[in-house]
Design an enzyme around this catalytic site. Structure first.
Site, PDB file in Angstrom:
ATOM      1  NE  ARG A 120      -4.115  -1.989   1.973  1.00  0.00           N
ATOM      2  CZ  ARG A 120      -4.083  -3.159   2.604  1.00  0.00           C
ATOM      3  NH1 ARG A 120      -3.081  -3.439   3.431  1.00  0.00           N
ATOM      4  NH2 ARG A 120      -5.046  -4.042   2.413  1.00  0.00           N
ATOM      5  CE  LYS A 142      -0.859  13.475 -14.687  1.00  0.00           C
ATOM      6  NZ  LYS A 142      -1.196  13.861 -16.082  1.00  0.00           N
ATOM      7  CD  GLU A 184       6.180  15.766 -22.590  1.00  0.00           C
ATOM      8  OE1 GLU A 184       5.703  16.861 -22.205  1.00  0.00           O
ATOM      9  OE2 GLU A 184       5.494  14.739 -22.727  1.00  0.00           O
ATOM     10  CE  LYS A 220       4.972  17.023 -14.456  1.00  0.00           C
ATOM     11  NZ  LYS A 220       5.255  15.755 -15.174  1.00  0.00           N
ATOM     12  CD  GLU A 230      -3.979  15.510 -15.301  1.00  0.00           C
ATOM     13  OE1 GLU A 230      -3.667  15.868 -16.435  1.00  0.00           O
ATOM     14  OE2 GLU A 230      -3.882  14.323 -14.904  1.00  0.00           O
ATOM     15  NE  ARG A 234       0.429  16.790 -12.678  1.00  0.00           N
ATOM     16  CZ  ARG A 234       1.037  15.968 -11.833  1.00  0.00           C
ATOM     17  NH1 ARG A 234       0.696  15.951 -10.556  1.00  0.00           N
ATOM     18  NH2 ARG A 234       1.990  15.161 -12.258  1.00  0.00           N
ATOM     19  CG  ASN A 238      -2.408  16.208 -19.857  1.00  0.00           C
ATOM     20  OD1 ASN A 238      -1.463  15.448 -19.705  1.00  0.00           O
ATOM     21  ND2 ASN A 238      -3.331  16.377 -18.920  1.00  0.00           N
ATOM     22  CG  HIS A 241       0.588  14.941 -23.558  1.00  0.00           C
ATOM     23  ND1 HIS A 241       1.208  16.131 -23.875  1.00  0.00           N
ATOM     24  CD2 HIS A 241       1.491  14.219 -22.856  1.00  0.00           C
ATOM     25  CE1 HIS A 241       2.442  16.119 -23.375  1.00  0.00           C
ATOM     26  NE2 HIS A 241       2.635  14.980 -22.761  1.00  0.00           N
ATOM     27  CG  HIS A 245      -1.616   9.966 -24.656  1.00  0.00           C
ATOM     28  ND1 HIS A 245      -2.143  10.339 -23.438  1.00  0.00           N
ATOM     29  CD2 HIS A 245      -0.273  10.120 -24.541  1.00  0.00           C
ATOM     30  CE1 HIS A 245      -1.170  10.683 -22.625  1.00  0.00           C
ATOM     31  NE2 HIS A 245      -0.027  10.569 -23.275  1.00  0.00           N
ATOM     32  CG  HIS A 258       5.293  10.575 -24.810  1.00  0.00           C
ATOM     33  ND1 HIS A 258       3.931  10.426 -24.744  1.00  0.00           N
ATOM     34  CD2 HIS A 258       5.601  11.685 -24.078  1.00  0.00           C
ATOM     35  CE1 HIS A 258       3.419  11.397 -23.997  1.00  0.00           C
ATOM     36  NE2 HIS A 258       4.407  12.172 -23.589  1.00  0.00           N
TER      37      HIS A 258
END
Length: 352
Positions: A120, A142, A184, A220, A230, A234, A238, A241, A245, A258
């Site tokens: 956990r 993330k 990026e 960032k 997010e 935030r 993206n 993206h 994606h 990417h």
């Protein structure tokens, strides 16, 4: 040494300096009393750096174990993480021990996810070795994996306790993957920093790479400090993206890197914004020219229909719409909720 502090629910430092990889053990020891350190890396990075990192950790008093998986985005799967977790259990790691993610974005995402769910939650450290990971994915917490339905659909927010960035590791990257990270970097100029964008236009980023890394990390950091999970600002990170994606998924995570996919997505969305009179004219051309300067693609034969359909499985979708990040101009971005029924026509290129 450059130091950037991230003030999230679990504050941590990002350290940037050439040669840090050989000091990683003492740096990690300064933030944890853990006895065991499980180093997770891929087959490419591990062959170059694992021995040096393990030796540094052992000098700092850690008992170490190394888990290496085959390199590549196609390995970013739940069964790879399951193998990591079994390895950690066999190593008899406790909740007080740590995971060390050594590698690019794929490694950091998976190792961080494994750390988030093992017992956990155990602490982990990021040692990013790719430009993309150094400027973006190693910061912000993330973590996750891809599933057949889409990219990063399974994961958790789990902040590292330390990020160690050694720009010397970029010297072992292939030219394609060095340029991949520029996707990026350019994104940060687009969404938040017109001065950074101009610097990229007027100078060679690779000549001032330490400053570029620090600038991106600070942007960032500021965004993540304000919106860790997010829920608002935030999402601006993206930009490019959502379509990127979709392109990655279209090619089964093998045809485009990417950063290449994000570059195409940024140009497409800047053009769409201009067509809708939401984005300053000429913005798309500036982004296109800059991406091409750093060897990134700016178009793809995939149809608007194919991409809009694939967007339905994007994390930023909600019911019958998707949150698109658009630009007002270079350095200023905003979120536009776009119904799926309008998405194909919105991104379809038209004669100006």
């Amino acid at each position: 040494m450059k130091k950037v502090t991230v003030n999230t629910s679990t504050p941590y430092d990002i350290l940037i300096e050439r040669g840090l990889i050989d000091k990683s053990g003492e740096l990690i020891r300064s933030v944890t009393g853990a006895k065991k350190a499980c180093v997770i890396t891929d087959s490419n990075v591990g062959a170059i750096y694992a021995e040096r990192v393990n030796a540094s950790l052992e000098r700092a008093g850690f008992e170490t174990a190394l888990f290496a998986f085959p390199a590549g985005e196609s390995e970013k799967r739940l069964d790879t993480v399951a193998s990591m977790l079994s390895f950690m259990a066999d190593f008899r790691m406790t909740r007080g021990d740590i995971v060390v993610a050594l590698g690019g974005g794929v490694t950091g995402d998976m190792a961080g996810f494994a750390a988030a769910v093992y017992m956990r939650g155990v602490s982990f450290v990021q040692i990013p070795t790719s430009l993309l990971a150094q400027v973006d994915s190693s910061v912000g917490g993330k973590t996750g994996v891809d599933i057949p339905q889409g990219k990063n659909l399974v994961g958790a927010f789990h902040q590292p306790i330390l990020v160690i960035i050694d720009p010397d590791t970029l010297e072992t990257l292939s030219e394609r993957f060095l340029r991949d990270g520029m996707g990026e970097v350019i994104k940060y100029g687009c969404i938040k920093d017109a001065a950074l964008f101009r610097t990229l236009e007027n100078e060679n980023a690779f000549d001032i790479i330490e400053d570029i890394i620090e600038t991106c990390v600070c942007i960032k950091r500021d965004v993540v400090d304000r919106d860790e999970k997010e829920r608002g600002e935030r999402m601006l990170l993206n930009f490019g993206h959502t379509l990127g994606h979709s392109l990655e998924k279209l090619y089964n995570f093998e045809g485009l890197t990417h950063g290449e996919a994000v570059a195409i997505g940024m140009v497409m969305l800047a053009l769409a914004g201009e067509q809708a009179a939401l984005t300053e004219k000429g913005t798309a051309e500036r982004i296109k020219s800059l991406c091409e300067r750093y060897g990134l693609p700016t178009s793809d034969p995939a149809s608007s229909g194919e991409l809009s359909e694939l967007c339905k499985s994007d994390k930023k979708s909600g019911g019958d719409s998707v949150n698109l990040v658009l630009l007002k101009r270079i350095g200023e971005s905003f979120i536009r909720k776009t119904p799926f029924s309008e998405l194909e026509s919105f991104i379809e290129p038209r004669d100006q």
